[in-house]
Design a protein around this motif. Structure first.
Motif, mmCIF file in Angstrom:
data_model
loop_
_atom_site.group_PDB
_atom_site.id
_atom_site.type_symbol
_atom_site.label_atom_id
_atom_site.label_comp_id
_atom_site.label_asym_id
_atom_site.label_seq_id
_atom_site.Cartn_x
_atom_site.Cartn_y
_atom_site.Cartn_z
ATOM 1 N N GLY A 393 0.802 -1.219 0.000
ATOM 2 C CA GLY A 393 0.000 0.000 0.000
ATOM 3 C C GLY A 393 0.833 1.267 0.000
ATOM 4 N N GLN A 472 -3.962 -7.329 3.289
ATOM 5 C CA GLN A 472 -3.935 -7.094 1.844
ATOM 6 C C GLN A 472 -4.982 -7.920 1.096
ATOM 7 O OE1 GLN A 472 -0.173 -7.721 -0.099
ATOM 8 N NE2 GLN A 472 -0.848 -6.816 -2.010
ATOM 9 N N LYS A 475 -8.326 -6.640 1.800
ATOM 10 C CA LYS A 475 -8.448 -5.222 1.473
ATOM 11 C C LYS A 475 -8.937 -4.389 2.659
ATOM 12 C CE LYS A 475 -9.302 -6.194 -3.419
ATOM 13 N NZ LYS A 475 -7.886 -6.002 -3.791
#
Length: 508
Positions: A393, A472, A475
């Motif tokens: 990110g 991840q 999300k």
């Protein structure tokens, strides 16, 4: 692979590549490598072909979760004996044959489930089952690989295992699509998946050829043990043994940050290629042709690299090479759309990554005690994945703010903490020049009480690790990932400061 065999017949440092154990590691790698490609790359291609919308296809990301969390059930695979199979084939082969039989069935059923728009339930169930079984197979194969390799062929076996893994990727990717496609053999997806399921066979052949390996059975009569005793030995002691080593927390910190710069670059390479306006075929040829060849060469060089330099120097120099290879992408970002500069950057990055991957995987394998191989390697590989997961990110944010040249410069700087931490570990004697970083198990350390504070710290580390690894694929918001990272660090601090007597390292 043929060129590697030819070199091995004439060069002493390459000769271990053609010994029995490294060749078996290659066969194990084929069986280890095919399921994930079949689940992620090939499956998404199939779903797109039958008209499944991209939002639904996105569920495939969740199929990677078992691979990141496999350390949670690795203790059972490590130590739980199986009726008949363990006695007949040994602990590792017994589990391998059981999981492979189940995996073979699940892949066949996955191929036969006929996904269609609005009818994905059965397909999704078999996909999740296949992902779980594949991750479990990786637990077994990683431990088995470590236990069949001698010291002088350890790095070579790690490299051949990587070759096998890439071969399995190729079969499950291009091979399965060729079997299924009307432009290939036209066999259909069900038959194509069924044929690819036979990729379990190389590991079976290798396991029967090499034998049971050096599994350490610390409780041969597990059926007579109380539940608490079994859980202590299978679940608690692998973690306690590792953390009782001198410098254990510094080692874990190094594992976390060593490849952060490389991971950041990997996350943003494709977006930069698109932004620079390269044609799809240019990227495919640069990456899949030139890049793949460089990766194989680098992986092959990794084992002699360790023999020539020793583990400490190999880690340091391969880390510096990976760090400096990102300078090539700074040049590419400056030059812009230039095909041969793209080839040069990708080939350089893949060459250094191939060397670094072999060296780092060998290091992690050598950290794993032969008494708790499956559990400790699964935990260490999950820790190594935190850096890749957590930095994906922020990499995008940095690229947006500083541009591509500034971003790749940042990835070079981001690799410096790992190099400094490695220097500290090496100077204190926590990284030895040999492959095996563990001297075995000190039973006195395992009998010492953990203490409430340290036990609580271990619990926080586990919760934080699971949260970061899930952030991840699920999300989660960046703030949630930061909270779990803070929990992980807090738990590590509490465990480090908790009352526990560190085992002194044996001089070498």
């Amino acid at each position: 692979m043929l060129a590697l065999v030819l070199i091995a017949t004439t060069s002493k440092t390459f000769r271990p590549y053609i010994r029995k154990a490294p060749l078996v590691a290659f066969l194990l790698g084929i069986s280890s490598g095919f399921p994930l490609t079949l689940l992620i790359a090939t499956m998404t291609f199939w779903l797109a072909k039958v008209g499944i919308d991209t939002a639904t296809i996105g569920f495939a990301v969740a199929l990677g979760i078992p691979y990141t969390l496999k350390f949670l059930w690795a203790p059972l695979v490590d130590k739980l004996p199986l009726p008949f199979l363990t006695k007949t084939f040994g602990q590792r082969r017994g589990w391998l044959f059981l999981i492979q039989a189940l995996l073979f069935v699940s892949v066949w059923q996955l191929g036969a489930s006929n996904p269609q728009p609005g009818s994905m339930g059965l397909f999704a169930v078999w996909a999740l089952i296949t992902a779980f079984l594949s991750a479990t197979q990786d637990i077994v194969i990683d431990a088995y690989r470590i236990e069949i390799l001698d010291e002088e062929e350890f790095a070579h076996g790690t490299a051949t295992n990587q070759f096998g893994y890439r071969t399995g990727n190729l079969i499950a990717g291009a091979g399965t699509i060729y079997f299924a496609s009307s432009e290939g053999l036209g066999l259909g997806w069900a038959t194509a998946y069924g044929l690819t399921a036979f990729c379990i066979v190389p590991a079976i052949i290798g396991a029967l050829w090499i034998g049971p390996g050096r599994f350490v059975d610390r409780f041969a009569h597990a059926s007579g043990m109380k539940t608490r005793q079994f859980l202590t030995e299978a679940v608690v002691n692998p973690f306690r043994e590792f953390l009782s080593r001198h410098g254990a927390f510094l080692i874990l910190g190094f594992v976390l940050v060593y490849k952060v710069g490389d991971a950041m670059g990997q996350a943003m390479l494709s977006p930069m290629i698109v932004d620079l306006g390269f044609a799809d075929l240019d990227y495919i040829s640069a990456n899949k042709l030139w890049g793949f060849a460089a990766l194989i060469v680098g992986s092959a060089l990794g084992a002699p690299f360790i023999l020539w330099l020793g583990m400490g120097r190999a880690l340091l120099i391969s880390g510096l090479m990976m760090m400096l290879s990102n300078v090539m992408f700074m040049v590419l970002a400056t030059v812009g759309n230039n095909y041969w500069m793209l080839v040069a950057a990708i080939a350089t990055e893949n060459l250094t990554s191939g060397i670094g991957l072999t060296v780092f995987t060998t290091y992690l394998s050598g950290l794993s005690s032969i008494a708790y191989t499956a559990t400790q390697f699964a935990l260490l590989s999950s820790f190594a994945g935190v850096g890749r997961t957590f930095m994906a990110g922020p990499a995008g944010i940095i690229a947006d703010k500083f541009g591509w040249v500034g971003f790749w410069g940042f990835t070079v700087v981001a690799a410096i903490p790992g190099m400094l931490l490695l220097w500290v570990l090496w100077s204190k004697g926590y990284v030895v020049q040999g492959i095996r970083q563990s001297d075995g198990v000190d039973d006195r350390a395992l009998k010492e009480p953990i203490g409430a504070a340290r036990a609580f710290g271990f619990l926080l580390v586990t919760v934080g690790l699971v949260g970061v690894l899930l952030s991840q694929p699920l999300k989660w918001a960046g703030s949630t990932a930061l909270i779990f990272a803070a929990v992980l660090l807090l738990g590590g601090l509490i465990a480090w400061l908790g009352k526990a007597k560190a085992r002194q390292a044996t001089p070498r």
